[in-house]
Design an enzyme around this catalytic site. Sequence first.
Site, PDB file in Angstrom:
ATOM      1  N   ARG A 146      -0.310  13.600 -13.129  1.00  0.00           N
ATOM      2  CA  ARG A 146      -1.012  12.639 -12.450  1.00  0.00           C
ATOM      3  C   ARG A 146      -1.511  13.275 -11.115  1.00  0.00           C
ATOM      4  NH1 ARG A 146       4.562  10.719 -11.714  1.00  0.00           N
ATOM      5  NH2 ARG A 146       5.580  11.049  -9.705  1.00  0.00           N
ATOM      6  N   ASP A 150      -0.196   5.701  -1.396  1.00  0.00           N
ATOM      7  CA  ASP A 150      -1.200   6.824  -1.039  1.00  0.00           C
ATOM      8  C   ASP A 150      -2.396   6.503  -0.637  1.00  0.00           C
ATOM      9  OD1 ASP A 150       1.304   7.857  -2.379  1.00  0.00           O
ATOM     10  OD2 ASP A 150       0.272   8.544  -3.989  1.00  0.00           O
ATOM     11  N   MET A 204       0.806  -1.286  -0.009  1.00  0.00           N
ATOM     12  CA  MET A 204      -0.067  -0.051  -0.141  1.00  0.00           C
ATOM     13  C   MET A 204       0.948   1.231  -0.128  1.00  0.00           C
ATOM     14  SD  MET A 204      -2.924   1.170   2.638  1.00  0.00           S
ATOM     15  CE  MET A 204      -1.719   1.622   4.007  1.00  0.00           C
ATOM     16  N   GLN A 224      -3.906   3.066  -3.031  1.00  0.00           N
ATOM     17  CA  GLN A 224      -2.645   2.402  -3.965  1.00  0.00           C
ATOM     18  C   GLN A 224      -2.214   1.304  -3.294  1.00  0.00           C
ATOM     19  OE1 GLN A 224      -1.029   4.224  -7.121  1.00  0.00           O
ATOM     20  NE2 GLN A 224      -3.097   4.305  -6.589  1.00  0.00           N
TER      21      GLN A 224
HETATM   22  C1  FRU Z   1       3.239   9.273  -4.509  1.00  0.00           C
HETATM   23  C2  FRU Z   1       2.800   8.739  -5.954  1.00  0.00           C
HETATM   24  C3  FRU Z   1       1.846   9.377  -6.907  1.00  0.00           C
HETATM   25  C4  FRU Z   1       1.623   8.344  -7.660  1.00  0.00           C
HETATM   26  C5  FRU Z   1       1.678   7.057  -7.065  1.00  0.00           C
HETATM   27  C6  FRU Z   1       1.903   5.691  -7.709  1.00  0.00           C
HETATM   28  O1  FRU Z   1       3.583   8.507  -3.578  1.00  0.00           O
HETATM   29  O2  FRU Z   1       4.352   8.471  -6.739  1.00  0.00           O
HETATM   30  O3  FRU Z   1       2.464  10.468  -7.584  1.00  0.00           O
HETATM   31  O4  FRU Z   1       0.427   8.663  -8.279  1.00  0.00           O
HETATM   32  O5  FRU Z   1       2.406   7.151  -5.955  1.00  0.00           O
HETATM   33  O6  FRU Z   1       1.722   4.652  -6.502  1.00  0.00           O
END
Ligand code: FRU
Length: 441
Positions: free
Chosen positions: A136, A20, A18, A36
């Site tokens: 992003r 973000d 995990m 994430q």
């Molecule tokens: C930040 C990041 C975001 C990206 C994500 C990918 O921690 O790098 O910018 O969307 O993690 O997992």
Amino acid sequence: MTEKYRPNLHFSPRAGWMNDPNGMIRKDGVWHLFFQHDPDSIVHGPMHWGHATSTDLVHWDEQPIALFPTDLGTCFSGSAIETDDGVKLFYTAHSRTPAGEDYQVQCLVHADADIGAFESDGANPVVPNPGLTAFRDPKVIWHAASGKWVMLVTEGQSIGFYGSTDLKSWTHLSSFGESHGRHSEGPWECPDMVPLTAADGSVVWVLIVGLNPGGYALGSGTQYFLGQFDGTSFTNANAPETELWLDYGRDYYAAQTFFERGGTETPVAIAWASNWLYARQTRTAAFRGVMSLPRQLRLVDTPDGLRVACRVPAVAEAGIAEAGLPGTKRTDLMADLEVGEELVITLFGEREPSFVVRRASVGRGSIRTIRHALDGLDHFAHDYAVDLPWPENGMLDLTVYVDRGLVELSAADGLVWITNLFFPADPEAPLAVGLLEPANA
Ligand code: FRU
């Protein structure tokens, strides 16, 4: 669920990787946290969005995975909103060009009424790539004054603002970043923006920006800006070189606030309690990655000017008090110090202190934060100090939340937060506090 460093009060995934927090939204009294996630490994693999729900922000129920990679790419970070037509998610589809470069576009997903089934919009990507490698982390907010949706998005080392009334057609409004705050070689990631009301009744916008590397304490860090947003662009109220940090620790990144329909005066943020410097090496087995405690943002007047301070929301404090689990504790301390005196906080039964609180003068103090090297974790050791105004009544209040190695220290009623991960021999040992007289006393 009994791994040594599995937190009790903080969300961690049952299994897998995990990073973000994503898609945070409060609906019908339920807090939804997406994140994430790679369910198949404990390093950063093809990103999915995991999903968890809570009614007190402390006890979480993990739900089935919400978003899976598609032919547009894997699912990088993003946000959630609620409209008349239900909950919508925005995420970055991440793929690679034939040359192996990142290629990122923004996508819209429709949730069903239970926020349990998810359908990609046929028009995806709703925001095509304008020619940027780092493009992003769409965070969508409702801007009532101009009657439109506003998307904040990483544009290399600045934040782009887009506007829309239908969520599908987006117009670039402005960019903010160049020459403001802290920059390094990394992109400005995971933006968020909320309006807060100051004591004098004025509304001030808080723009939150992740920076990796280049954070206050090395590696990943979360800075913020105070200013105005007029529906088109953000104007910094402070001098461009002013640096403000939501947290001064090593492990507080990608903070995001929960969307609440109709807005909220008391936004709550959660961050990923790790740092890209060593995130892939932390000492857990079934899972890797934990979230911070929830923190409610507010504006406070300080001798240094207007600042954001944070408190754990009452609903979560009640959940913490109720938990009472081994290795899990909230401790309140009062540093009632003379000038030159120090308060030493030692964690996990270790010999050396992790925090040294010092009153440097009548009106200023510092918190030194110390962490030793650990085998297998790159750049884990640190020793640095955070400067802060000393309260006028002479006493600095401190709250230390310890949860199986994850430590969050708050000082001066939440003006300063320091979040650090530890992997101690005994994560359940109690903390100890000592007083040091000035050397020349
Ligand atoms: C930040 C990041 C975001 C990206 C994500 C990918 O921690 O790098 O910018 O969307 O993690 O997992």
